[in-house]
Design a protein around this motif. Structure first.
Motif, PDB file in Angstrom:
ATOM      1  N   LEU A 214      -0.169   6.531   6.442  1.00  0.00           N
ATOM      2  CA  LEU A 214      -1.095   5.680   7.192  1.00  0.00           C
ATOM      3  C   LEU A 214      -0.623   4.238   7.179  1.00  0.00           C
ATOM      4  O   LEU A 214      -0.554   3.580   8.221  1.00  0.00           O
ATOM      5  CB  LEU A 214      -2.500   5.791   6.599  1.00  0.00           C
ATOM      6  N   ALA A 215      -0.293   3.730   5.989  1.00  0.00           N
ATOM      7  CA  ALA A 215       0.145   2.341   5.879  1.00  0.00           C
ATOM      8  C   ALA A 215       1.463   2.126   6.616  1.00  0.00           C
ATOM      9  O   ALA A 215       1.656   1.095   7.274  1.00  0.00           O
ATOM     10  CB  ALA A 215       0.281   1.951   4.408  1.00  0.00           C
ATOM     11  N   LEU A 216       2.381   3.089   6.528  1.00  0.00           N
ATOM     12  CA  LEU A 216       3.658   2.954   7.220  1.00  0.00           C
ATOM     13  C   LEU A 216       3.484   3.000   8.738  1.00  0.00           C
ATOM     14  O   LEU A 216       4.145   2.267   9.471  1.00  0.00           O
ATOM     15  CB  LEU A 216       4.611   4.056   6.759  1.00  0.00           C
ATOM     16  N   THR A 217       2.587   3.855   9.208  1.00  0.00           N
ATOM     17  CA  THR A 217       2.316   3.905  10.649  1.00  0.00           C
ATOM     18  C   THR A 217       1.686   2.600  11.112  1.00  0.00           C
ATOM     19  O   THR A 217       2.021   2.074  12.186  1.00  0.00           O
ATOM     20  CB  THR A 217       1.398   5.095  10.985  1.00  0.00           C
TER      21      THR A 217
ATOM     22  N   GLU B  71      10.086   1.925  14.947  1.00  0.00           N
ATOM     23  CA  GLU B  71      10.622   3.284  14.807  1.00  0.00           C
ATOM     24  C   GLU B  71      10.981   3.589  13.359  1.00  0.00           C
ATOM     25  O   GLU B  71      10.742   4.699  12.864  1.00  0.00           O
ATOM     26  CB  GLU B  71      11.850   3.459  15.692  1.00  0.00           C
ATOM     27  N   LYS B  72      11.545   2.604  12.686  1.00  0.00           N
ATOM     28  CA  LYS B  72      11.897   2.779  11.271  1.00  0.00           C
ATOM     29  C   LYS B  72      10.675   3.198  10.447  1.00  0.00           C
ATOM     30  O   LYS B  72      10.729   4.145   9.656  1.00  0.00           O
ATOM     31  CB  LYS B  72      12.473   1.470  10.720  1.00  0.00           C
ATOM     32  N   TYR B  73       9.562   2.509  10.667  1.00  0.00           N
ATOM     33  CA  TYR B  73       8.365   2.813   9.879  1.00  0.00           C
ATOM     34  C   TYR B  73       7.727   4.141  10.299  1.00  0.00           C
ATOM     35  O   TYR B  73       7.227   4.884   9.446  1.00  0.00           O
ATOM     36  CB  TYR B  73       7.367   1.667   9.974  1.00  0.00           C
ATOM     37  N   PHE B  74       7.746   4.452  11.604  1.00  0.00           N
ATOM     38  CA  PHE B  74       7.208   5.744  12.036  1.00  0.00           C
ATOM     39  C   PHE B  74       8.015   6.889  11.424  1.00  0.00           C
ATOM     40  O   PHE B  74       7.449   7.896  10.984  1.00  0.00           O
ATOM     41  CB  PHE B  74       7.221   5.850  13.565  1.00  0.00           C
ATOM     42  N   ARG B  75       9.334   6.715  11.389  1.00  0.00           N
ATOM     43  CA  ARG B  75      10.186   7.757  10.800  1.00  0.00           C
ATOM     44  C   ARG B  75       9.935   7.900   9.308  1.00  0.00           C
ATOM     45  O   ARG B  75       9.917   9.001   8.765  1.00  0.00           O
ATOM     46  CB  ARG B  75      11.660   7.452  11.075  1.00  0.00           C
ATOM     47  N   GLN B  76       9.748   6.780   8.628  1.00  0.00           N
ATOM     48  CA  GLN B  76       9.450   6.838   7.195  1.00  0.00           C
ATOM     49  C   GLN B  76       8.131   7.561   6.945  1.00  0.00           C
ATOM     50  O   GLN B  76       8.011   8.339   5.987  1.00  0.00           O
ATOM     51  CB  GLN B  76       9.405   5.426   6.610  1.00  0.00           C
ATOM     52  N   ALA B  77       7.161   7.305   7.810  1.00  0.00           N
ATOM     53  CA  ALA B  77       5.871   7.994   7.675  1.00  0.00           C
ATOM     54  C   ALA B  77       6.050   9.495   7.821  1.00  0.00           C
ATOM     55  O   ALA B  77       5.451  10.284   7.073  1.00  0.00           O
ATOM     56  CB  ALA B  77       4.893   7.471   8.729  1.00  0.00           C
ATOM     57  N   LEU B  78       6.896   9.905   8.762  1.00  0.00           N
ATOM     58  CA  LEU B  78       7.112  11.336   9.002  1.00  0.00           C
ATOM     59  C   LEU B  78       8.003  11.973   7.944  1.00  0.00           C
ATOM     60  O   LEU B  78       7.944  13.179   7.724  1.00  0.00           O
ATOM     61  CB  LEU B  78       7.703  11.546  10.394  1.00  0.00           C
TER      62      LEU B  78
ATOM     63  N   ALA C  91       0.831  -1.208   0.000  1.00  0.00           N
ATOM     64  CA  ALA C  91       0.000   0.000   0.000  1.00  0.00           C
ATOM     65  C   ALA C  91       0.864   1.256   0.000  1.00  0.00           C
ATOM     66  O   ALA C  91       0.644   2.182  -0.791  1.00  0.00           O
ATOM     67  CB  ALA C  91      -0.923   0.001   1.218  1.00  0.00           C
ATOM     68  N   ALA C  92       1.854   1.298   0.886  1.00  0.00           N
ATOM     69  CA  ALA C  92       2.678   2.506   1.033  1.00  0.00           C
ATOM     70  C   ALA C  92       3.476   2.816  -0.216  1.00  0.00           C
ATOM     71  O   ALA C  92       3.730   3.993  -0.520  1.00  0.00           O
ATOM     72  CB  ALA C  92       3.616   2.344   2.225  1.00  0.00           C
ATOM     73  N   ASN C  93       3.876   1.784  -0.953  1.00  0.00           N
ATOM     74  CA  ASN C  93       4.714   1.986  -2.137  1.00  0.00           C
ATOM     75  C   ASN C  93       3.919   2.251  -3.409  1.00  0.00           C
ATOM     76  O   ASN C  93       4.510   2.456  -4.480  1.00  0.00           O
ATOM     77  CB  ASN C  93       5.618   0.765  -2.349  1.00  0.00           C
ATOM     78  N   ASP C  94       2.609   2.247  -3.294  1.00  0.00           N
ATOM     79  CA  ASP C  94       1.774   2.563  -4.464  1.00  0.00           C
ATOM     80  C   ASP C  94       1.850   4.063  -4.729  1.00  0.00           C
ATOM     81  O   ASP C  94       1.466   4.871  -3.878  1.00  0.00           O
ATOM     82  CB  ASP C  94       0.326   2.158  -4.197  1.00  0.00           C
TER      83      ASP C  94
END
Length: 251
Positions: free
Chosen positions: A134-137, A153-160, A123-126
């Motif tokens: 949202l998908a990364l969080t 933490e990796k995914y929260f940072r990517q979301a931000l 989803a996130a890479n679409d």
């Protein structure tokens, strides 16, 4: 007209106009899907199921209806039916990031963390998905259930990185830093969270504990005031009351 009638795709109405059956069925299906989603949103599961079943009867190939009824089955505690419709929805429309995100949440809730991660990342890479944060969080929240704080933490940072003001990721980073006793970092994320106009019982309770750890009486008192006034019946308000009693009594 004769060719259309032979193919069984059209009929003639009373006014003499040709009616496209497939188009009509698709319209009926979509209308019932929208109704079913709205009933689902307000918690009327019986009516939601009725409308979504009508949607699928009119058009079994309606991926959105399959996705919606899957969510409904999750809500009413029928995981086997939910998975069946999630998978059907994604077979019909594999390029549906919202469907992948929904299925990821289902898989995570059922302890299938690796499969869930794949769905969230799909989803996130679409490139057409409007809310990849949202998908990364969600991927981060799922990692916390493993538990794997570093991955979370990796995914929260990517979301931000995608959306520096995304409130759910900011709140999760604040909570993560608080749990590690990084109180100044937790404060920073909470301040950014509040700048988004958000105040929830969870964020206020976290703010109270963070500012108390930083020995800022005024700041945690302000958080406490807001929590008591805006969310007096929340579990966090009850926790605050208990915490204040124990603090005053020295327990």
């Amino acid at each position: 007209l004769l060719l259309a009638l032979r193919a069984g795709c059209a009929t003639v109405g009373e006014d003499g106009r040709v009616i496209d059956k497939e188009k009509k069925n698709a319209e009926v299906s979509q209308a019932n899907t929208l109704l079913g989603v709205e009933y689902l949103r307000v918690g009327n599961y019986e009516m939601s199921r009725e409308k979504l079943e009508k949607a699928l009867a009119a058009d079994p190939g309606n991926a959105q209806a399959h996705d919606a009824i899957a969510v409904l089955y999750v809500r009413v505690g029928e995981p086997d039916m939910a998975e069946k419709h999630y998978r059907k929805s994604l077979r019909l429309n594999p390029n549906n990031p919202r469907g992948h995100n929904n299925y990821g949440q289902f898989l995570c809730a059922n302890g299938r963390y690796e499969d869930a991660e794949k769905e969230f990342l799909t989803a996130a890479n679409d490139p057409f998905y409007q809310v990849p944060s949202l998908a990364l969080t969600n991927a981060g929240l799922c990692a916390l259930r493993i538990p794997d704080e570093e991955l979370a933490e990796k995914y929260f940072r990517q979301a931000l990185e995608i959306d520096p003001k995304y409130p759910p990721a900011l709140l999760q980073m604040a909570a993560l830093n608080y749990s590690r006793s990084n109180y100044l970092s937790a404060r920073g994320y909470l301040e950014r969270y509040r700048e988004s106009g958000q105040n929830t019982p969870e964020s206020l309770w976290l703010g109270i504990r963070t500012e108390y750890a930083l020995d800022d009486h005024s700041a945690w008192g302000n958080y406490a005031l807001i929590l008591r006034n805006k969310f007096p019946n929340s579990p966090q308000a009850a926790e605050l009351q208990k915490w204040e009693y124990e603090r005053r009594s020295g327990k």
